[in-house]
Design a protein around this motif. Sequence first.
Motif, mmCIF file in Angstrom:
data_model
loop_
_atom_site.group_PDB
_atom_site.id
_atom_site.type_symbol
_atom_site.label_atom_id
_atom_site.label_comp_id
_atom_site.label_asym_id
_atom_site.label_seq_id
_atom_site.Cartn_x
_atom_site.Cartn_y
_atom_site.Cartn_z
ATOM 1 N N SER A 50 1.020 -1.127 -0.022
ATOM 2 C CA SER A 50 -0.020 -0.018 -0.021
ATOM 3 C C SER A 50 0.933 1.267 -0.139
ATOM 4 N N HIS A 74 -8.278 8.035 -5.832
ATOM 5 C CA HIS A 74 -8.978 6.582 -5.620
ATOM 6 C C HIS A 74 -9.191 5.756 -6.842
ATOM 7 N N GLN A 75 -9.424 6.450 -7.797
ATOM 8 C CA GLN A 75 -9.609 5.717 -9.055
ATOM 9 C C GLN A 75 -8.405 5.052 -9.594
ATOM 10 N N ARG A 77 -5.752 4.303 -7.585
ATOM 11 C CA ARG A 77 -5.358 3.476 -6.543
ATOM 12 C C ARG A 77 -6.042 2.139 -6.674
ATOM 13 N N LYS A 78 -7.428 2.400 -7.215
ATOM 14 C CA LYS A 78 -8.171 1.068 -7.320
ATOM 15 C C LYS A 78 -7.688 0.361 -8.381
ATOM 16 N N ASP A 79 -7.151 0.557 -9.462
ATOM 17 C CA ASP A 79 -6.685 -0.174 -10.331
ATOM 18 C C ASP A 79 -5.243 -0.530 -10.193
#
Length: 79
Positions: A50, A74-75, A77-79
């Motif tokens: 992380s 957030h988008q 880090r989601k990928d």
Amino acid sequence: MDNLMSEGLSLMVFGMGFVFVFLTLLVFATGIMSKLIAKVAPEAPVPAKSAPVVAVAAPAGDDELVAVMTAAVHQFRKD
């Protein structure tokens, strides 16, 4: 002189052919070894690390910009 030229050309063709055959065999041998190693000792999955959380102070009055940037992070880090 003509004989020397033909000997040089034949030596060149022989040398280039030998190098081509050797490199072709090397590519096949490397591929076979890679597949063999993958079967014998499969690679363990690496846990995802992380990213450290960094707090950034936003200037007052830019709430919409902060919301857009937060959604983009957030988008990402989601990928």
